[in-house]
Design an enzyme around this catalytic site. Structure first.
Site, PDB file in Angstrom:
ATOM      1  N   HIS A 109     -20.454 -11.854  -7.845  1.00 53.04           N
ATOM      2  CA  HIS A 109     -20.362 -10.540  -7.201  1.00 53.04           C
ATOM      3  C   HIS A 109     -21.219 -10.500  -5.922  1.00 53.04           C
ATOM      4  CE1 HIS A 109     -19.346  -6.096  -8.183  1.00 53.04           C
ATOM      5  NE2 HIS A 109     -19.290  -6.315  -6.884  1.00 53.04           N
ATOM      6  N   GLU A 130     -19.648  -8.475 -16.312  1.00 52.93           N
ATOM      7  CA  GLU A 130     -20.478  -9.334 -15.457  1.00 52.93           C
ATOM      8  C   GLU A 130     -21.868  -9.486 -16.045  1.00 52.93           C
ATOM      9  OE1 GLU A 130     -20.252  -7.719 -11.500  1.00 52.93           O
ATOM     10  OE2 GLU A 130     -18.134  -8.212 -11.305  1.00 52.93           O
ATOM     11  N   CYS A 143     -11.849  -9.898  -4.670  1.00 50.48           N
ATOM     12  CA  CYS A 143     -13.220  -9.529  -4.303  1.00 50.48           C
ATOM     13  C   CYS A 143     -13.355  -8.003  -4.322  1.00 50.48           C
ATOM     14  CB  CYS A 143     -13.569 -10.069  -2.918  1.00 50.48           C
ATOM     15  SG  CYS A 143     -13.714 -11.855  -2.841  1.00 50.48           S
ATOM     16  N   GLY A 187     -19.906 -10.149  -2.807  1.00 47.39           N
ATOM     17  CA  GLY A 187     -19.142  -9.580  -1.700  1.00 47.39           C
ATOM     18  C   GLY A 187     -19.964  -8.877  -0.648  1.00 47.39           C
ATOM     19  N   ALA A 188     -20.894  -8.026  -1.066  1.00 46.13           N
ATOM     20  CA  ALA A 188     -21.687  -7.236  -0.112  1.00 46.13           C
ATOM     21  C   ALA A 188     -23.064  -7.845   0.150  1.00 46.13           C
ATOM     22  CB  ALA A 188     -21.841  -5.810  -0.629  1.00 46.13           C
ATOM     23  N   ASP A 234     -14.684 -12.925  -7.332  1.00 45.65           N
ATOM     24  CA  ASP A 234     -16.069 -12.510  -7.087  1.00 45.65           C
ATOM     25  C   ASP A 234     -16.479 -11.423  -8.071  1.00 45.65           C
ATOM     26  OD1 ASP A 234     -18.539 -12.509  -5.585  1.00 45.65           O
ATOM     27  OD2 ASP A 234     -17.916 -10.562  -4.772  1.00 45.65           O
ATOM     28  N   ASP A 251       0.871  -1.179   0.000  1.00 43.02           N
ATOM     29  CA  ASP A 251       0.000   0.000   0.000  1.00 43.02           C
ATOM     30  C   ASP A 251       0.902   1.220   0.000  1.00 43.02           C
ATOM     31  OD1 ASP A 251      -1.661   2.217   0.723  1.00 43.02           O
ATOM     32  OD2 ASP A 251      -3.175   0.787   1.392  1.00 43.02           O
TER      33      ASP A 251
END
Length: 525
Positions: free
Chosen positions: A276, A258, A227, A278-279, A253, A168
Site C-alpha cells: 500500500h 492488509e 492501486c 500508492g501515496a 498495491d 466510467d
C-alpha cells in the site's frame, strides 16, 4: 490562535503554521492528553491517526477547523463536527500524481518483469531469456474509473504511445473524446485491453467487480493493476485466474485485508505486490501537509478553504429550515442513482411552490449532485465541489423554479437523463420533517426513501400483485408496505414495496420472470 498537531506533520507545514499561529505538537498523545490539549485549540491537524471521535471533539470548546493531511476522513466524526459548526478540510489532490506514477510503475514492472528479474540477479542468476518483456507502445490501456488518478494514468499511457480505452459510467462521451479516450462498457474494456488499471472507490457496487467473469473475458496475455482500493478485486478469483493462465499477471498495491490474510496469493511469480505504497512519496506527504495547513489558516482568518469536506456553516435558524430539505435531497440523489442506467448526461433540479423563494437553493442542488455522484467516485466529493466535478465530467446541471407545487406547499422535482433513459422523481417534506417521494416518472405514489425498496413496473391486470408477493415469499423476503401508482386503468403501474430484508440477485431474477412484470429494480437508502 492555537493549532494542535495530533500527528507527525511535514516540517514545511509546521513552519507555515508557526508564522501565523501558536503550534502545539502532540503526535503520539494518549486519549487523556489529547482531550486536555484540544480543549483550547482553534484548529487541529491529523493524518490517518488519531481518531477524532465525538468523545474527543466534545471537549474542543473553541475548535473552528479540523485538517486531515491526506484524502480519507474515516478517522474524523465529520457529522458531529458539522453539527458543532466546525469546518473539516483535507487534501484530495495531494497524492494524485504519486498514486498515478505508482500505478504506471506497476504497468512497466509487469511489462518488463522487472521485480522478478531483480530477484533473479540477486540470487546470482543471469536468466535473460526467462524475462522476455513486451513494449507498451501500440498496446491498449484500459482504465476503469476516470477520476483524477485514472485520468492522470491515461495521460501517462498516451505519452508511452498506448491506445486508451476506459469505463466510467458518469463521464460523458464528449468529455472523453476531448481527452482522446474511447469510452466503452466494462466488459468491452476488459476484452480489449492489454493492461487494465483500476481507479474506483470500494462500494457495494464495486466490491468484487473484477472476479471470475472478468478474468474469463480478459485476454490471456493481459495484465491487471489495482492501486485503488482493496476488495475491488476478488482475490480468490485472481488466484484461480493466475493458476489457470487466464491472464498473464497482476500487480496489487492494495488487498482485501492488509497485510494479506491469505499470503498464498503472493506465491505466484506472475504477481507483483507492494505494501500500500500508492501515496508514499516525500512530495505527496509534503503536499498533503502544506495544502491542509494552508486551508486551516484560511478558515482561522475568516476566508473560504479550498478543500472543505463538510457543508458550509450557516446560522442556526437557517440550518433548522434547511435540514429537512438537505435530507430529502440526499435521499433523492441516492435513490435516483440506483434507478439510473447508462451514462449520466444531465441533472435538473426544479424548486416548486414556496421553495422558489429559498435563497439557499444552490446548496440543495449541490447536495443532490453529491449524493448522486459519491457512490461511484474515488475522489472526495462534497457539496462545495460537487457541481464543479459534475461539470468537469460533462454533466449538464440545471436549476429551475416553478410556481405550481401540485397538491403540496412545496416540492422538489429531480430529473436525471442518461444516454439510455430519463428518470423523474418528485419529493416533498411534510409536517416540517417527514421526507417522501410522491412521484416517479409521472406515476403518483408515496414512498419514504429509506431502507430496502423494490420498484416493480408491471401490466395493470389482476393476479400480478399476488404473483410478486408469492415470489418474494419463496425467497424468504417479507413485505413491510406497498404503494402502487398508475396513470390510467388497464395500462401499466409502478409498485413500490419496502422490504424487511435486502433483496438478493436471485430474487430479482425470479421477479423479472413473473408474467406481466416489465422491470424490477432494488434500492437501498
Amino acid at each position: 490562535m492555537k493549532v494542535l498537531l495530533a500527528s507527525n506533520i511535514h516540517p514545511a507545514a509546521i513552519e507555515m503554521l508557526k508564522e501565523k499561529v501558536e503550534v502545539v505538537e502532540a503526535a503520539g498523545a494518549s486519549f487523556e492528553e489529547l482531550i486536555e490539549m484540544i480543549s483550547d485549540a482553534d484548529g487541529v491537524m491529523v493524518r490517518s491517526k488519531p481518531k477524532l471521535t465525538k468523545d474527543v471533539l466534545e471537549h474542543a470548546k473553541h475548535l473552528k477547523v479540523i485538517g486531515r493531511a491526506g484524502v480519507g476522513v474515516d478517522n474524523i466524526d465529520v457529522d458531529y463536527a458539522t453539527k458543532r459548526g466546525v469546518i473539516v478540510v483535507n487534501a484530495p489532490e495531494a497524492s494524485t500524481t504519486t498514486v498515478a506514477e505508482h500505478a504506471f510503475g506497476m504497468i512497466l514492472s509487469l511489462a518488463r518483469k522487472i521485480p522478478q528479474a531483480v530477484a533473479n540477479v540477486k540470487r546470482g542468476r543471469w536468466d535473460k531469456k526467462k524475462f522476455m518483456g513486451t513494449e507498451l507502445r501500440g498496446k491498449t490501456l484500459g482504465v476503469v474509473g476516470l477520476g483524477r488518478i485514472g485520468s492522470r494514468v491515461a495521460e501517462m499511457g498516451r505519452a508511452f504511445g498506448m491506445d486508451i480505452i476506459a469505463y466510467d459510467p458518469y463521464l460523458s462521451q464528449e468529455t472523453a473524446q476531448k481527452r482522446g479516450i474511447e469510452l466503452l462498457d466494462i466488459d468491452e474494456v476488459l476484452k480489449k485491453a492489454d493492461f487494465v488499471t483500476l481507479h474506483l472507490p470500494r462500494t457495494e457496487k464495486t466490491a468484487g467487480i473484477i472476479g471470475n467473469h472478468a478474468f474469463k473475458i480478459m485476454k490471456n496475455t493481459a495484465y491487471l493493476v489495482n492501486c485503488a482500493r482493496g476488495g475491488i478485486v476478488d482475490e480468490s478469483a485472481l488466484k484461480e485466474a493466475l493458476s489457470k493462465g487466464e491472464i498473464a499477471g497482476a500487480a496489487l498495491d492494495v488487498f482485501e485485508a492488509e497485510p494479506p490474510a491469505d499470503s498464498s496469493i503472493l506465491d505466484f511469480d506472475s504477481l507483483i505486490a507492494t505494501p500500500h505504497l500508492g501515496a508514499s512519496t516525500v512530495e505527496a506527504q509534503e503536499n498533503a501537509s502544506v495544502t491542509t495547513a494552508r486551508d486551516i489558516l484560511a478558515v482561522l482568518s475568516g476566508e473560504a478553504p479550498k478543500n472543505p469536506v463538510n457543508m458550509p456553516v450557516f446560522a442556526p435558524d437557517v440550518m433548522e429550515r434547511l435540514n429537512p430539505y438537505i435530507g430529502l435531497c440526499e435521499n433523492m440523489g441516492k435513490f435516483a442513482i440506483q434507478l439510473t442506467s447508462g451514462r449520466v448526461e444531465s441533472v435538473e433540479v426544479v424548486y416548486c411552490g414556496s421553495l422558489r423563494d429559498l435563497k439557499e437553493k444552490g446548496l440543495l442542488t449541490k447536495t443532490v449532485l453529491k449524493s448522486l455522484l459519491s457512490p461511484i467516485l474515488l475522489s472526495t466529493i462534497n457539496i462545495v465541489n460537487s457541481e464543479l466535478i459534475a461539470r468537469d465530467r460533462g454533466i449538464k446541471v440545471i436549476q429551475g423554479e416553478r410556481e405550481d407545487a401540485e397538491d403540496f406547499a412545496s416540492m422538489i422535482i429531480l430529473t436525471v437523463k442518461s444516454d439510455e433513459a430519463s428518470l423523474e422523481l418528485k419529493g416533498v417534506v411534510l409536517g416540517g420533517m417527514h421526507q417522501k417521494i410522491v412521484g416517479i416518472d409521472g406515476y403518483s405514489l408515496e414512498i419514504v426513501p429509506s431502507g430496502n425498496i423494490l420498484l416493480v413496473k408491471n401490466e395493470d391486470r389482476p393476479g400480478i400483485i399476488g404473483s410478486i408477493a408469492t415470489t418474494l415469499g419463496r425467497h424468504g423476503i417479507n413485505i413491510g408496505s406497498m404503494q402502487a401508482g398508475r396513470k390510467k386503468l388497464g395500462d401499466t403501474q409502478i409498485m413500490a414495496l419496502t422490504m424487511d430484508q435486502e433483496i438478493s440477485e436471485e430474487a430479482l431474477t425470479a421477479l423479472s420472470l413473473v408474467d406481466g412484470v416489465l422491470s424490477v429494480k432494488a434500492t437501498k437508502n
